[in-house]
Design an enzyme around this catalytic site. Structure first.
Site, PDB file in Angstrom:
ATOM      1  N   ARG A 132      28.089 -32.344   3.722  1.00  0.00           N
ATOM      2  CA  ARG A 132      29.228 -33.225   3.451  1.00  0.00           C
ATOM      3  C   ARG A 132      30.349 -32.897   4.261  1.00  0.00           C
ATOM      4  O   ARG A 132      31.525 -33.197   3.968  1.00  0.00           O
ATOM      5  CB  ARG A 132      29.766 -33.057   1.737  1.00  0.00           C
ATOM      6  CG  ARG A 132      28.357 -33.836   1.110  1.00  0.00           C
ATOM      7  CD  ARG A 132      27.968 -35.257   1.361  1.00  0.00           C
ATOM      8  NE  ARG A 132      27.177 -35.528   0.332  1.00  0.00           N
ATOM      9  CZ  ARG A 132      26.134 -36.574   0.425  1.00  0.00           C
ATOM     10  NH1 ARG A 132      26.068 -37.214   1.786  1.00  0.00           N
ATOM     11  NH2 ARG A 132      25.426 -37.173  -0.411  1.00  0.00           N
ATOM     12  N   HIS A 175      15.190 -42.941   9.167  1.00  0.00           N
ATOM     13  CA  HIS A 175      15.466 -43.372   7.534  1.00  0.00           C
ATOM     14  C   HIS A 175      14.778 -44.805   7.632  1.00  0.00           C
ATOM     15  O   HIS A 175      15.487 -45.653   8.007  1.00  0.00           O
ATOM     16  CB  HIS A 175      16.970 -43.339   7.382  1.00  0.00           C
ATOM     17  CG  HIS A 175      17.306 -44.041   5.950  1.00  0.00           C
ATOM     18  ND1 HIS A 175      17.849 -43.395   4.844  1.00  0.00           N
ATOM     19  CD2 HIS A 175      17.369 -45.160   5.581  1.00  0.00           C
ATOM     20  CE1 HIS A 175      18.164 -43.903   3.888  1.00  0.00           C
ATOM     21  NE2 HIS A 175      17.715 -45.404   4.146  1.00  0.00           N
ATOM     22  N   ASP A 192      16.555 -32.975   1.026  1.00  0.00           N
ATOM     23  CA  ASP A 192      17.416 -34.288   0.806  1.00  0.00           C
ATOM     24  C   ASP A 192      18.526 -33.945  -0.131  1.00  0.00           C
ATOM     25  O   ASP A 192      19.225 -34.904  -0.826  1.00  0.00           O
ATOM     26  CB  ASP A 192      16.732 -35.689   0.531  1.00  0.00           C
ATOM     27  CG  ASP A 192      17.595 -36.698   0.662  1.00  0.00           C
ATOM     28  OD1 ASP A 192      18.602 -36.669   1.512  1.00  0.00           O
ATOM     29  OD2 ASP A 192      17.096 -37.999   0.665  1.00  0.00           O
TER      30      ASP A 192
END
Length: 428
Positions: free
Chosen positions: A64, A179, A305
């Site tokens: 993040r 993804h 993840d």
């Protein structure tokens, strides 16, 4: 500086080691392994009755930073990773700004050197701004220090763009991580389409949303003859598609995450947003297929993840809640409890999936206890039982559905470059 790890049961598949051994570390490098090694000065770690493994490598996490430091930052994320036994982690590019250029790659690398307690490897974006419209400067990302490219968090919708990404990745020898999600089929769904979505009155995401894109990317890999790695595999058909592709010689690898071999979509009942992830938790049949894929080698890697979110982003209506859960501090115990203890995997096979194969995918010199390598080492008590308490997590965020779970496998030591960053279960 000398460190001697004494009397631990060493498991390292790259050196075919599965026995009680001592490990001598000098100036951060493994210099000797064997029996009855003695030192007159230095630090001795007594590891009798414990497993000594290569430091865990996570090929898929979210730190993040930059942009969302209220959820996590490099310092807290690496602290959490160390507590989970991870010594090297690769962070996805869905930051703000997106990690799609040299400046952001170097920012992450430099900040990790200053504030991180484990090795951090940035993953660059496949497309500029992760918009799926134009390729990032893949060579620039590679030379800046990115170890892979991915638009994780969003799929690459354009087949033509994904084909070009594969072709360019081959030129620069960098992994492509996909993804797999067809957004048109997912169509705004918030959990797996099935019994529980019907009971709860929530819009479901069909398993086909994942499987169609898995099939597409296998076809593109087969056509271009360029390797592709499929992220967070969650369905039975995805596992079958990858298994059959491997039999044909397609250069496809894949990963799954602990929540996909432990939980089903029933965990979402009572509108439990802590169990809201993307791809969503699936059915019992899918869980069993994922476990079978891990057993037979179809699934190469177990990744976390790790996806931290602020409580305010989870403590809302299910439809509005953010997708994701933190994973660093529960991944290894979940794998031990749900895979090793029931006999699905041996410890050696777990080392392959959490140390060796992630290192191979990322092209980093980690995941082994070979002499001459950096002393990245994890020491665990595989039999020690504990109850998960998210309030003790080192991550800034506590969004885990595993709070209160009784698990096996406590991390006692995490050494990075011979330096103990976790000692006797305490972060230093």
């Amino acid at each position: 500086m000398r460190v001697l790890i004494k009397g631990g049961h060493v498991v390292d598949t790259k050196t075919n080691t599965n026995e009680v051994k001592d490990i001598l570390i000098e100036d951060g490098i493994i210099t000797e392994t064997g029996k009855d090694i003695e030192i007159s000065n230095g630090d001795i770690i007594y590891a009798e009755g414990k497993l000594v493994l290569p430091g865990l490598v996570d090929a898929h996490c979210h730190l993040r930073d930059p942009g969302f430091e209220y959820k996590e930052d490099i310092e807290t994320g690496t602290m959490s990773a160390a507590m989970g036994g991870f010594t090297s982690i690769a962070c996805m590019p869905n930051t703000d700004p997106v990690c799609d250029n040299e400046t952001i790659v170097k920012y992450i690398i430099n900040k990790a050197k200053q504030e991180g307690v484990v090795n951090v490897y940035p993953i660059g974006a496949i497309s500029k701004g992760q918009k799926g419209e134009e390729l990032s400067e893949i060579g620039e990302l590679k030379f800046a220090g990115a170890v892979a490219i991915s638009d994780d968090g969003r799929p690459v919708k354009s087949s033509a763009l994904m084909k070009r990404a594969l072709e360019y990745s081959a030129m620069f020898d960098i992994a492509v991580i996909s993804h797999c999600e067809d957004l048109d089929i997912a169509d705004g769904g918030v959990m797996n389409e099935g019994y529980w979505s019907t009971v709860m009155g929530l819009k479901g995401i069909p398993s086909a949303a994942e499987e169609i894109m898995v099939a597409r990317d296998i076809i593109l890999s087969e056509y271009t003859k360029v390797p592709i790695h499929i992220a967070h595999v969650s369905t039975e058909l995805s596992v079958d598609l990858i298994r059959n592709a491997k039999k044909r010689g397609v250069k496809v690898t894949c990963e799954t995450c602990p929540h996909y071999f432990v939980l089903t979509d029933e965990a979402c009942k009572d509108f439990n947003t802590l169990a809201k992830v993307n791809p969503p938790l699936r059915t019992r049949r899918d869980v069993e297929a994922v476990i079978e894929g891990l057993k037979d080698g179809t699934i190469d890697i177990i990744a976390t993840d790790h996806a931290p979110h602020h409580n305010d982003e989870k403590n809302v209506e299910f439809n509005l809640a953010a997708n994701g859960m933190v994973g660093f501090e529960t991944a290894l115990p979940l794998a031990i409890t749900y895979l090793v203890k029931p006999g699905h995997l041996t410890i050696g096979q777990l080392v392959e999936k959490m140390c060796v194969n992630p290192s191979k995918l990322l092209g980093i010199n980690k995941g082994t206890l070979e002499i001459g390598r950096s002393a990245d080492i994890t020491i665990i008590d595989i039999n020690e039982e504990f109850v998960v308490d998210v309030s003790n997590f080192k991550s800034k965020s506590k969004n885990s559905p595993f709070n209160g779970f009784k698990l096996n496998g406590s991390v006692y030591y995490t050494l990075v470059g011979g330096n103990a960053v976790v000692r006797e279960k305490v972060l230093l």
